[in-house]
Design a protein around this motif. Structure first.
Motif, short mmCIF file in Angstrom:
data_model
loop_
_atom_site.label_atom_id
_atom_site.label_comp_id
_atom_site.label_asym_id
_atom_site.label_seq_id
_atom_site.Cartn_x
_atom_site.Cartn_y
_atom_site.Cartn_z
N GLU A 95 0.81 -1.22 0.00
CA GLU A 95 0.00 0.00 0.00
C GLU A 95 0.84 1.27 0.00
O GLU A 95 0.48 2.26 -0.63
N LYS A 96 1.97 1.26 0.68
CA LYS A 96 2.85 2.44 0.70
C LYS A 96 3.38 2.72 -0.71
O LYS A 96 3.40 3.87 -1.16
N GLU A 97 3.77 1.68 -1.43
CA GLU A 97 4.26 1.86 -2.80
C GLU A 97 3.14 2.31 -3.74
O GLU A 97 3.38 3.09 -4.65
N ILE A 98 1.94 1.83 -3.50
CA ILE A 98 0.80 2.27 -4.31
C ILE A 98 0.55 3.75 -4.08
O ILE A 98 0.34 4.51 -5.02
N GLU A 99 0.61 4.18 -2.82
CA GLU A 99 0.43 5.61 -2.50
C GLU A 99 1.55 6.44 -3.12
O GLU A 99 1.31 7.51 -3.68
N LEU A 100 2.78 5.96 -3.04
CA LEU A 100 3.89 6.68 -3.66
C LEU A 100 3.72 6.75 -5.18
O LEU A 100 4.06 7.77 -5.79
N ALA A 101 3.21 5.69 -5.77
CA ALA A 101 2.97 5.70 -7.23
C ALA A 101 1.95 6.78 -7.58
O ALA A 101 2.11 7.46 -8.61
N HIS A 102 0.93 6.96 -6.75
CA HIS A 102 -0.03 8.06 -6.97
C HIS A 102 0.69 9.40 -7.02
O HIS A 102 0.26 10.32 -7.72
N GLN A 103 1.78 9.51 -6.28
CA GLN A 103 2.55 10.75 -6.22
C GLN A 103 3.66 10.80 -7.26
O GLN A 103 4.42 11.77 -7.34
N GLY A 104 3.78 9.73 -8.05
CA GLY A 104 4.77 9.69 -9.12
C GLY A 104 6.16 9.33 -8.66
O GLY A 104 7.15 9.73 -9.28
N THR A 105 6.26 8.53 -7.60
CA THR A 105 7.57 8.15 -7.10
C THR A 105 7.52 6.77 -6.46
O THR A 105 6.52 6.05 -6.56
N SER A 106 8.61 6.39 -5.81
CA SER A 106 8.73 5.11 -5.12
C SER A 106 9.81 5.25 -4.06
O SER A 106 10.72 6.08 -4.19
N ALA A 107 9.75 4.40 -3.03
CA ALA A 107 10.81 4.36 -2.03
C ALA A 107 12.07 3.72 -2.61
O ALA A 107 13.18 3.96 -2.12
N ASP A 108 11.91 2.92 -3.65
CA ASP A 108 13.03 2.28 -4.33
C ASP A 108 13.56 3.25 -5.38
O ASP A 108 12.83 3.61 -6.32
N PRO A 109 14.82 3.68 -5.25
CA PRO A 109 15.35 4.67 -6.21
C PRO A 109 15.27 4.22 -7.67
O PRO A 109 15.04 5.05 -8.56
N ALA A 110 15.45 2.93 -7.94
CA ALA A 110 15.38 2.45 -9.32
C ALA A 110 13.96 2.57 -9.86
O ALA A 110 13.74 2.98 -11.01
N VAL A 111 12.97 2.22 -9.05
CA VAL A 111 11.57 2.34 -9.48
C VAL A 111 11.19 3.81 -9.59
O VAL A 111 10.53 4.21 -10.55
N ALA A 112 11.64 4.62 -8.64
CA ALA A 112 11.35 6.06 -8.70
C ALA A 112 11.89 6.66 -9.99
O ALA A 112 11.21 7.49 -10.62
N ALA A 113 13.07 6.24 -10.41
CA ALA A 113 13.68 6.78 -11.62
C ALA A 113 12.87 6.41 -12.87
O ALA A 113 12.66 7.26 -13.75
#
Length: 176
Positions: A95-113
């Motif tokens: 759920e945290k990653e889903i919420e971050l995806a809503h914001q256009g990012t991720s806690a994982d730097p590779a996924v965020a990039a």
């Protein structure tokens, strides 16, 4: 309330009738978006081909679903957003990653990039730099996975824009 009517193999004509009949025979039913897309055999055929092609993408599905969430959060298609959140959950995205995806990012730097690249492809592809692509390679993404981002974004633009035009929203299916 939907702006365009749903079609079925009985109400569609020409190529759309054939496409819908094939889908019904293979899957038993068709969704609201597909049955509404049947008004344009070109749009329906293009969607089906791109969707099938992206099913063979090299990009990990958990990442492509986060890209889809990020794009749909910007584009505003609630139906698509709901579908991609559900798919991400089914794939085990927390759920945290889903919420971050809503914001256009991720806690994982590779996924965020790669999510950031996808949003840039969506908003302003001319601003993508060589350094960004190099950084994605350094995160372990192949050229194929990087190229797949464009396909994921394109598929989301197509489905989201169509659903918004057609007035397809979560819960609107009963009205269609």
């Amino acid at each position: 309330m939907p702006r365009l009517t749903r079609l079925s193999p009985d109400t569609a004509v020409g190529a759309s009738r054939d496409l819908l009949a094939d889908l019904v025979s293979r899957h038993g039913q068709i969704g609201d978006m597909v049955s509404t897309m049947a008004h344009s055999p070109a749009v329906l055929g293009g969607y089906l081909q791109l969707s099938r092609a992206m099913g063979r993408a090299k990009l990990d599905r958990r990442i492509s679903e986060r890209i889809s969430i990020a794009v749909q959060a910007v584009q505003g298609c609630g139906l698509c957003l709901e579908a991609h959140v559900g798919a991400a959950r089914a794939l085990g995205v927390d759920e945290k990653e889903i919420e971050l995806a809503h914001q256009g990012t991720s806690a994982d730097p590779a996924v965020a990039a790669i999510v950031a690249l996808a949003l840039q492809v969506y908003r302003e592809p001319s601003s993508i730099t060589d350094d960004q692509v190099t950084a994605l390679r350094e995160h372990g993404y192949s050229d194929r996975a990087i190229a797949d981002v464009v396909g994921v974004v394109a598929l989301n633009i197509l489905t989201g824009a169509f659903n918004l035009l057609a007035g397809l929203t979560p819960g609107s299916a009963a009205d269609a």
